[in-house]
Design an enzyme around this catalytic site. Structure first.
Site, PDB file in Angstrom:
ATOM      1  N   THR A   1      32.372  35.040  40.652  1.00  0.00           N
ATOM      2  CA  THR A   1      32.933  36.391  40.754  1.00  0.00           C
ATOM      3  C   THR A   1      32.623  37.222  39.508  1.00  0.00           C
ATOM      4  O   THR A   1      33.012  38.373  39.404  1.00  0.00           O
ATOM      5  CB  THR A   1      34.462  36.322  40.958  1.00  0.00           C
ATOM      6  OG1 THR A   1      35.030  35.511  39.914  1.00  0.00           O
ATOM      7  CG2 THR A   1      34.806  35.698  42.300  1.00  0.00           C
TER       8      THR A   1
ATOM      9  N   HIS B   1      35.625  32.018  32.680  1.00  0.00           N
ATOM     10  CA  HIS B   1      36.571  32.373  31.617  1.00  0.00           C
ATOM     11  C   HIS B   1      37.532  31.199  31.405  1.00  0.00           C
ATOM     12  O   HIS B   1      37.420  30.177  32.092  1.00  0.00           O
ATOM     13  CB  HIS B   1      37.322  33.676  31.953  1.00  0.00           C
ATOM     14  CG  HIS B   1      37.981  33.666  33.305  1.00  0.00           C
ATOM     15  ND1 HIS B   1      39.098  32.908  33.585  1.00  0.00           N
ATOM     16  CD2 HIS B   1      37.673  34.314  34.459  1.00  0.00           C
ATOM     17  CE1 HIS B   1      39.470  33.096  34.841  1.00  0.00           C
ATOM     18  NE2 HIS B   1      38.614  33.937  35.405  1.00  0.00           N
TER      19      HIS B   1
ATOM     20  N   HIS C   1      39.136  29.075  34.057  1.00  0.00           N
ATOM     21  CA  HIS C   1      38.372  28.027  34.744  1.00  0.00           C
ATOM     22  C   HIS C   1      38.348  26.721  33.947  1.00  0.00           C
ATOM     23  O   HIS C   1      37.930  25.688  34.459  1.00  0.00           O
ATOM     24  CB  HIS C   1      36.912  28.471  34.939  1.00  0.00           C
ATOM     25  CG  HIS C   1      36.744  29.655  35.834  1.00  0.00           C
ATOM     26  ND1 HIS C   1      36.379  30.901  35.362  1.00  0.00           N
ATOM     27  CD2 HIS C   1      36.876  29.779  37.177  1.00  0.00           C
ATOM     28  CE1 HIS C   1      36.302  31.741  36.378  1.00  0.00           C
ATOM     29  NE2 HIS C   1      36.593  31.102  37.475  1.00  0.00           N
TER      30      HIS C   1
ATOM     31  N   LYS D   1      45.482  36.648  44.939  1.00  0.00           N
ATOM     32  CA  LYS D   1      45.038  38.040  44.811  1.00  0.00           C
ATOM     33  C   LYS D   1      45.946  38.958  45.624  1.00  0.00           C
ATOM     34  O   LYS D   1      46.355  38.630  46.738  1.00  0.00           O
ATOM     35  CB  LYS D   1      43.588  38.199  45.307  1.00  0.00           C
ATOM     36  CG  LYS D   1      42.571  37.365  44.522  1.00  0.00           C
ATOM     37  CD  LYS D   1      42.452  37.859  43.096  1.00  0.00           C
ATOM     38  CE  LYS D   1      41.620  36.920  42.260  1.00  0.00           C
ATOM     39  NZ  LYS D   1      41.668  37.230  40.835  1.00  0.00           N
TER      40      LYS D   1
ATOM     41  N   ARG E   1      38.981  41.676  47.428  1.00  0.00           N
ATOM     42  CA  ARG E   1      37.949  41.666  46.379  1.00  0.00           C
ATOM     43  C   ARG E   1      36.826  42.629  46.752  1.00  0.00           C
ATOM     44  O   ARG E   1      36.568  42.883  47.926  1.00  0.00           O
ATOM     45  CB  ARG E   1      37.337  40.275  46.244  1.00  0.00           C
ATOM     46  CG  ARG E   1      38.200  39.239  45.562  1.00  0.00           C
ATOM     47  CD  ARG E   1      37.427  37.941  45.496  1.00  0.00           C
ATOM     48  NE  ARG E   1      38.222  36.823  45.017  1.00  0.00           N
ATOM     49  CZ  ARG E   1      38.309  36.461  43.748  1.00  0.00           C
ATOM     50  NH1 ARG E   1      37.669  37.133  42.833  1.00  0.00           N
ATOM     51  NH2 ARG E   1      39.039  35.427  43.398  1.00  0.00           N
TER      52      ARG E   1
ATOM     53  N   GLN F   1      36.032  27.111  52.928  1.00  0.00           N
ATOM     54  CA  GLN F   1      36.291  26.123  51.877  1.00  0.00           C
ATOM     55  C   GLN F   1      36.567  24.747  52.487  1.00  0.00           C
ATOM     56  O   GLN F   1      36.142  23.722  51.948  1.00  0.00           O
ATOM     57  CB  GLN F   1      37.464  26.547  50.993  1.00  0.00           C
ATOM     58  CG  GLN F   1      37.678  25.576  49.821  1.00  0.00           C
ATOM     59  CD  GLN F   1      38.663  26.087  48.785  1.00  0.00           C
ATOM     60  OE1 GLN F   1      38.698  27.266  48.475  1.00  0.00           O
ATOM     61  NE2 GLN F   1      39.469  25.189  48.247  1.00  0.00           N
TER      62      GLN F   1
ATOM     63  N   ASP G   1      47.115  27.357  43.281  1.00  0.00           N
ATOM     64  CA  ASP G   1      46.945  28.381  44.312  1.00  0.00           C
ATOM     65  C   ASP G   1      45.962  27.926  45.406  1.00  0.00           C
ATOM     66  O   ASP G   1      45.812  28.595  46.424  1.00  0.00           O
ATOM     67  CB  ASP G   1      46.474  29.708  43.697  1.00  0.00           C
ATOM     68  CG  ASP G   1      45.155  29.595  42.956  1.00  0.00           C
ATOM     69  OD1 ASP G   1      44.782  28.476  42.570  1.00  0.00           O
ATOM     70  OD2 ASP G   1      44.495  30.630  42.754  1.00  0.00           O
TER      71      ASP G   1
ATOM     72  N   LYS H   1      50.198  37.167  30.867  1.00  0.00           N
ATOM     73  CA  LYS H   1      49.206  36.364  31.580  1.00  0.00           C
ATOM     74  C   LYS H   1      48.335  35.577  30.617  1.00  0.00           C
ATOM     75  O   LYS H   1      47.826  36.116  29.643  1.00  0.00           O
ATOM     76  CB  LYS H   1      48.331  37.279  32.449  1.00  0.00           C
ATOM     77  CG  LYS H   1      47.499  36.522  33.465  1.00  0.00           C
ATOM     78  CD  LYS H   1      46.867  37.453  34.468  1.00  0.00           C
ATOM     79  CE  LYS H   1      46.098  36.653  35.517  1.00  0.00           C
ATOM     80  NZ  LYS H   1      45.441  37.523  36.502  1.00  0.00           N
TER      81      LYS H   1
ATOM     82  N   LYS I   1      44.379  36.457  28.812  1.00  0.00           N
ATOM     83  CA  LYS I   1      44.124  37.894  28.688  1.00  0.00           C
ATOM     84  C   LYS I   1      44.578  38.371  27.313  1.00  0.00           C
ATOM     85  O   LYS I   1      45.602  37.941  26.793  1.00  0.00           O
ATOM     86  CB  LYS I   1      44.902  38.673  29.752  1.00  0.00           C
ATOM     87  CG  LYS I   1      44.483  38.351  31.178  1.00  0.00           C
ATOM     88  CD  LYS I   1      43.216  39.071  31.554  1.00  0.00           C
ATOM     89  CE  LYS I   1      42.886  38.847  33.025  1.00  0.00           C
ATOM     90  NZ  LYS I   1      41.641  39.487  33.417  1.00  0.00           N
ATOM     91  N   THR I   2      43.798  39.262  26.717  1.00  0.00           N
ATOM     92  CA  THR I   2      44.197  39.910  25.471  1.00  0.00           C
ATOM     93  C   THR I   2      44.034  41.403  25.664  1.00  0.00           C
ATOM     94  O   THR I   2      43.626  41.866  26.732  1.00  0.00           O
ATOM     95  CB  THR I   2      43.292  39.452  24.303  1.00  0.00           C
ATOM     96  OG1 THR I   2      41.959  39.916  24.552  1.00  0.00           O
ATOM     97  CG2 THR I   2      43.291  37.943  24.158  1.00  0.00           C
TER      98      THR I   2
END
Length: 420
Positions: free
Chosen positions: A41, A46, A49, A83, A87, A174, A195, A231, A234-235
């Site tokens: 994606t 990141h 993962h 989500k 997307r 999947q 999830d 979260k 994330k920054t």
């Protein structure tokens, strides 16, 4: 319980598991093939993962065969799990390019050349891309009841806001991945984030209906959370990427070293390969001497080394120590760029410029009067050294690699000067 599952349990890495007793027995009896999927994606993985990747590595380190599935096919569809909205669909050439980049990143963690139990990479576009709609509906879709699919959390959470048939069908695709890997690669276990539980159990159901006397398992790992409620991963600058061009090793190192005391032991268990004894020792230090931040330093060092290598770790430590001590001159031009990526930056044309004029031009001081006051009061530091000469001219001596000057006003306000 098998030694591996016992270690995963100590680390808090088991969220849900189907037939834990059966899985434990199977892991003890023989080397197992397992997989986790990574949809392309973006052009990089990141740190969200990182947990499933490192969990695959833990299985490989214990003699099992990890399969990293790159979702070149499912990446064209979009996973609704976790989500709130649909997307954006990417073109096939972009998904293919991102798939190739992700393959390269996975090879940093999984050993594809191992003699005994090499890891393997597969791309589900190889079987989904050639699947015609009639075969999909007759041979795969017929195994899924709509009521069964509607009951899954990944679909339930989107019913009110809306979900397209495209994303609704993701669970079937999947599940088909799991069936193909079971049939073609003897893959018996799928792991993923919590999830993914609905998608994983749907895959197990498809295998049960398609293969006689089948035996397969599913295991989910928890989604990573932060004690302060924000979260993870994330920054203010955005996501923390595994690609050094998107998140520099220094920024990566800083992210981990700034971990909250309430989270650091959990992250040591999740993201490092330290032993239980080492982690327990660091946990004691968090309780008895939190000011030393030993656990945070160990976490930052271990994960940065794992993702970026020893050289990048040492560079990140060097930049951190230089900024902490104020000894900026020991840094190279590239290290300056890395360490001061997010500070206000001004480009200067002149080869020489008076300090007062520079402070005005770079908007470090709002007026000449204030600039003189800042210099006289000792509030101005050039490359880490205090300067109080009102007549000072910035010359080649103050330029690091002939390209940069770092100015600090007061204790914390940094500014970067770049010379054309």
């Amino acid at each position: 319980m098998s030694k591996l599952l016992h270690d995963l349990q100590f680390r808090g890495l088991i969220n849900q598991v189907t037939d834990e007793e059966g899985l434990s027995k199977a892991l003890e009896e023989h080397a197992m093939k397992l997989y986790s999927g990574f949809d392309p994606t973006a052009d990089s993985l990141h740190i969200g993962h990182l947990l499933p990747v490192l969990t695959l590595k833990r299985f490989q380190d214990n003699g099992h065969y990890p399969i990293a599935l790159v979702g070149g096919g499912t990446g064209l569809i979009g996973d609704p799990s976790g989500k709130k909205a649909e997307r954006t669909l990417n073109t096939s050439d972009i998904v293919q390019e991102w798939s190739d980049r992700i393959k390269g990143q996975l090879s940093r963690f999984l050993d594809f050349e191992a003699e005994k139990n090499p890891a393997m990479i597969v791309n589900n576009y190889d079987w989904i891309g050639s699947l015609d709609v009639i075969s999909f509906l007759r041979d795969v879709g017929k195994n899924f009841g709509v009521n069964y699919m509607l009951a899954k959390d990944s679909v339930q959470s989107r019913i009110e806001s809306g979900i397209s048939f495209t994303e609704f069908s993701y669970m079937i695709l999947q599940s088909y991945d799991f069936l193909k890997l079971y049939q073609n690669n003897d893959c018996k276990l799928q792991i993923g984030g919590s999830d993914q539980w609905g998608n994983i159990t749907a895959g197990l159901e498809l295998i049960r209906k398609s293969e006689e006397n089948s035996k397969a398992f599913g295991l989910t790992i928890p989604l990573v959370t932060k004690a302060d409620g924000t979260k993870f991963g994330k920054t203010e600058g955005g996501a923390i990427w595994l690609d050094a061009d998107k998140t520099s090793p220094y920024e990566f190192y800083q992210f981990w070293i700034n971990t909250d005391d309430r989270d650091v032991v959990k992250y040591l268990k999740f993201f490092t390969f330290l032993s239980q004894e080492q982690i327990n020792e660091l946990e004691k230090e968090v309780e008895t001497a939190p000011e030393k931040r030993s656990a945070q330093k160990t976490l930052a060092e271990e994960v940065t080394k794992l993702v970026h290598g020893e050289d990048s770790l040492q560079q990140a430590i060097k930049i951190s120590e230089a900024l902490f001590s104020g000894d900026i001159k020991q840094l190279t031009g590239n290290e300056i760029l890395e360490g001061f990526k997010d500070v206000p930056t001004t480009e200067i044309d002149e080869s020489e410029i008076g300090l007062i004029d520079l402070l005005i031009q770079a908007k470090i001081s709002p007026s000449k009067r204030q600039a003189r006051e800042d210099i006289s009061n000792g509030a101005i530091y050039i490359n880490g050294e205090r300067h109080q000469d009102l007549n000072m001219v910035i010359s080649e001596e103050e330029k690091i690699d002939g390209k940069f000057t770092v100015i600090r006003r007061g204790k914390k306000k940094y500014f970067l000067i770049r010379y054309k």
